[in-house]
Design a protein around this motif. Structure first.
Motif, mmCIF file in Angstrom:
data_model
loop_
_atom_site.group_PDB
_atom_site.id
_atom_site.type_symbol
_atom_site.label_atom_id
_atom_site.label_comp_id
_atom_site.label_asym_id
_atom_site.label_seq_id
_atom_site.Cartn_x
_atom_site.Cartn_y
_atom_site.Cartn_z
ATOM 1 N N THR A 126 3.531 -4.681 -0.439
ATOM 2 C CA THR A 126 3.053 -4.571 0.940
ATOM 3 C C THR A 126 3.336 -5.868 1.697
ATOM 4 O OG1 THR A 126 1.254 -3.113 0.238
ATOM 5 C CG2 THR A 126 1.064 -4.127 2.414
ATOM 6 N N PRO A 127 3.988 -5.791 2.868
ATOM 7 C CA PRO A 127 4.275 -7.014 3.633
ATOM 8 C C PRO A 127 2.999 -7.726 4.061
ATOM 9 C CG PRO A 127 5.558 -5.154 4.461
ATOM 10 C CD PRO A 127 4.536 -4.596 3.512
ATOM 11 N N LEU A 128 3.118 -9.025 4.215
ATOM 12 C CA LEU A 128 1.982 -9.843 4.635
ATOM 13 C C LEU A 128 1.456 -9.402 6.005
ATOM 14 C CD1 LEU A 128 0.348 -12.301 3.630
ATOM 15 C CD2 LEU A 128 2.031 -13.770 4.759
ATOM 16 N N ASP A 129 2.331 -8.885 6.857
ATOM 17 C CA ASP A 129 1.921 -8.460 8.202
ATOM 18 C C ASP A 129 0.760 -7.470 8.171
ATOM 19 O OD1 ASP A 129 4.034 -9.979 9.090
ATOM 20 O OD2 ASP A 129 5.043 -8.353 10.172
ATOM 21 N N ALA A 130 0.689 -6.647 7.137
ATOM 22 C CA ALA A 130 -0.337 -5.594 7.077
ATOM 23 C C ALA A 130 -1.746 -6.160 6.975
ATOM 24 C CB ALA A 130 -0.065 -4.666 5.899
ATOM 25 N N TYR A 131 -1.871 -7.439 6.641
ATOM 26 C CA TYR A 131 -3.178 -8.061 6.463
ATOM 27 C C TYR A 131 -3.590 -8.891 7.677
ATOM 28 C CZ TYR A 131 -2.274 -6.678 1.661
ATOM 29 O OH TYR A 131 -1.988 -5.951 0.533
ATOM 30 N N SER A 132 -2.798 -8.845 8.741
ATOM 31 C CA SER A 132 -3.106 -9.602 9.958
ATOM 32 C C SER A 132 -3.394 -8.654 11.098
ATOM 33 C CB SER A 132 -1.926 -10.510 10.329
ATOM 34 O OG SER A 132 -2.045 -10.954 11.666
ATOM 35 N N ALA A 450 6.988 -16.930 3.945
ATOM 36 C CA ALA A 450 6.973 -15.605 3.320
ATOM 37 C C ALA A 450 7.853 -14.630 4.096
ATOM 38 C CB ALA A 450 5.541 -15.082 3.249
ATOM 39 N N GLY A 451 7.782 -14.701 5.421
ATOM 40 C CA GLY A 451 8.571 -13.802 6.242
ATOM 41 C C GLY A 451 10.061 -13.973 6.044
ATOM 42 N N GLN A 452 10.476 -15.191 5.741
ATOM 43 C CA GLN A 452 11.905 -15.457 5.552
ATOM 44 C C GLN A 452 12.325 -15.343 4.086
ATOM 45 O OE1 GLN A 452 12.806 -16.857 9.741
ATOM 46 N NE2 GLN A 452 14.201 -17.211 8.075
ATOM 47 N N GLY A 453 11.453 -14.731 3.302
ATOM 48 C CA GLY A 453 11.861 -14.336 1.968
ATOM 49 C C GLY A 453 11.737 -15.367 0.876
ATOM 50 N N ILE A 454 10.975 -16.425 1.095
ATOM 51 C CA ILE A 454 10.778 -17.419 0.032
ATOM 52 C C ILE A 454 9.716 -16.895 -0.934
ATOM 53 C CG2 ILE A 454 10.092 -19.778 -0.499
ATOM 54 C CD1 ILE A 454 11.060 -20.584 2.265
#
Length: 510
Positions: A126-132, A450-454
């Protein structure tokens, strides 16, 4: 009043920076006995006027000036902003949002993202965006003010800023500043007079022969740095090897009706394009490297990727990334583009004006111009530029893209020492540290890394105190609460209409 007190401040240049400075100074120290504030600007000289997106710190500045927020939004044709969406930066087809606010909730005494990292290693992608809440609400076109009275709700910590018409913002500030006693003088400066002993600026001379004298001069003259560079020779720290974009084209277009409360930055072959939805139009621009694309090609790319018909011809800007080596020299303080420029990728241009004003207020001088205090101002200013620079470079160097010479150059950049350290700490076990009260928080660094894939190799060991199933269940519950809260929020456009905004779009003259 002490004999050495400053009695005359001259602000050179209007626009956003000049009128922010005039309003800020007049509000905070304007009532000092005998203090005069005069702003000199020329209608012959245009302003850049494209800094239309802001970050949440703007709310502090507006509050200091005593703004009625609804009036401010109406007067500047503003929309609200919950974050910045980055499209095609990691790779083509990928997107993520850098939100204002927080992700999830901290659990077990450690930061939330360590539990998210653990879940990823358990197979939950699940992308981090879903928690914001800012991410989910922003992409859904929802907005509401924070609710600190609801501490258990994601709304309690939501952050917001504004997207507005920069020219209207300057006009709004001018109206306030003049009400508070600032004198505006129309005129083009043709000469600068300096004291032969101290080297301080004593006056500026206008084209019609008038002299405007002062004791403290604020240079808000834009890229040319008329006083700080032309008269004082403060020098320039060039960062173009790390931030190679050196030109921009800006153009407004007709609104498509999509007024999401999010600024969008879309990666292009030789740079990136901004999209800023206002009430009456959409602001657009292409920030690019002239070493990798011609001006004509850049203009074609920009115009081919607008939401609606352009309302003007693309306006060219040329710049160099970096800052003055001495933001304050002698009796001249530089603010705005006169002090430096970092591309508007994270909407920091107006913030740098705001923080410079706050720093000047803290270190408000006497006619003695204490060199220790000036050195403090310069050190803090330089550090803020470095901190923002490193955050911007992160967007470019943390990418998988190698499809154009520009992106291949960026991907293989050797990062500055401070950024290299942050990347190393995060890659090992997801650690993020905010240094010396830097502008961008742990949330911001997490968002972009995280968004840039690290992908970190591990996470905080305390996350393992929760059984795997409980970790996954807790994260699922957080996602559900965020989604439900966003769904219950008002529509952004409805919110604007309720505070009296006219959303009638501009149309191109036939």
């Amino acid at each position: 009043m002490r004999d050495e007190a400053i009695r005359k401040v001259v602000i050179v240049g209007g626009g956003t920076a000049g009128w922010m400075t005039a309003a800020g100074i007049s509000r905070v120290v304007g009532e000092l006995p005998g203090l005069e504030i005069e702003l000199v600007e020329s209608e012959e000289i245009g302003t850049v006027g494209v800094g239309e997106a802001t970050i949440p710190q703007i709310c502090l500045y507006n509050a200091m000036l005593g703004f009625d927020e609804a009036e401010f939004v109406r007067e500047t044709h503003a929309t609200y902003k919950l974050g910045i969406e980055f499209v095609d930066w990691t790779r083509i087809g990928h997107r993520y949002v850098h939100p204002f606010g927080f992700y999830g909730i901290d659990m077990g005494g450690i930061q939330f993202h360590h539990h998210w990292l653990k879940a990823r290693m358990l197979g939950d992608r699940t992308p981090l965006d879903a928690y914001s809440l800012s991410c989910v609400a922003g992409q859904a076109g929802k907005f509401a003010h924070p609710r600190p009275d609801q501490p258990n709700s994601p709304l309690s910590k939501i952050g917001y800023a504004f997207q507005f018409d920069a020219a209207l913002y300057a006009r709004y500030l001018r109206k306030l500043a003049e009400r508070w006693g600032v004198k505006r003088t129309e005129g083009r400066i043709v000469d600068v007079v300096k004291d032969g002993t101290s080297g301080h600026v004593t006056a500026v001379v206008l084209a019609d022969g008038r002299r405007v004298e002062g004791e403290l001069f604020v240079d808000s003259s834009g890229f040319r740095g008329l006083l700080i560079d032309g008269a004082m020779g403060a020098g320039f720290e060039d960062w173009s090897s790390w931030l190679p974009c050196d030109r921009a084209l800006a153009v407004p277009c007709e609104s498509s009706g999509d007024r999401l409360p999010i600024t969008r930055a879309t990666a292009r072959p030789a740079g990136w394009q901004w999209r800023i939805p206002l009430q009456h139009r959409t602001g657009n621009g292409y920030v690019y490297s002239s070493a990798h694309v011609s001006d004509d090609e850049a203009a074609a790319t920009l115009l081919a990727n607008l939401d609606g018909a352009p309302l003007a011809e693309p306006r060219p800007l040329r710049f160099k990334a970096g800052h003055r080596r001495e933001a304050w020299k002698g009796n001249v303080v530089s603010l705005g583009l006169a002090g430096g420029f970092l591309e508007p990728l994270e909407s920091t241009s107006i913030h740098l004006v705001q923080s410079g004003i706050a720093r000047l207020m803290t270190l408000w001088p006497t006619k003695a111009f204490d060199p220790v205090e000036i050195a403090r101002f310069n050190a803090e200013t330089a550090q803020e530029y470095v901190d923002i620079r490193d955050f911007l470079i992160l967007h470019y160097t943390a990418t998988e893209r190698d499809d154009t010479p520009f992106w291949d150059y960026c991907r293989t950049l050797t990062p500055p020492e401070g950024l290299a350290y942050k990347l190393d700490m995060f890659r090992r076990n997801g650690r993020i540290f905010r240094e010396h009260e830097e502008l961008f928080t742990e949330t911001s660094w997490l968002s972009v890394m995280a968004g840039q894939g690290i992908e970190p190799q591990g996470y905080h060991p305390v996350a393992d105190l929760f059984p795997d199933a409980e970790t996954l269940d807790r994260l699922r519950h957080i996602r559900e609460v965020v989604a439900q809260t966003a769904a219950a929020m008002p529509e952004h456009e409805g919110f604007l209409r309720r505070i009296g905004c006219d959303l009638t779009p501009l149309r191109r003259a036939s």
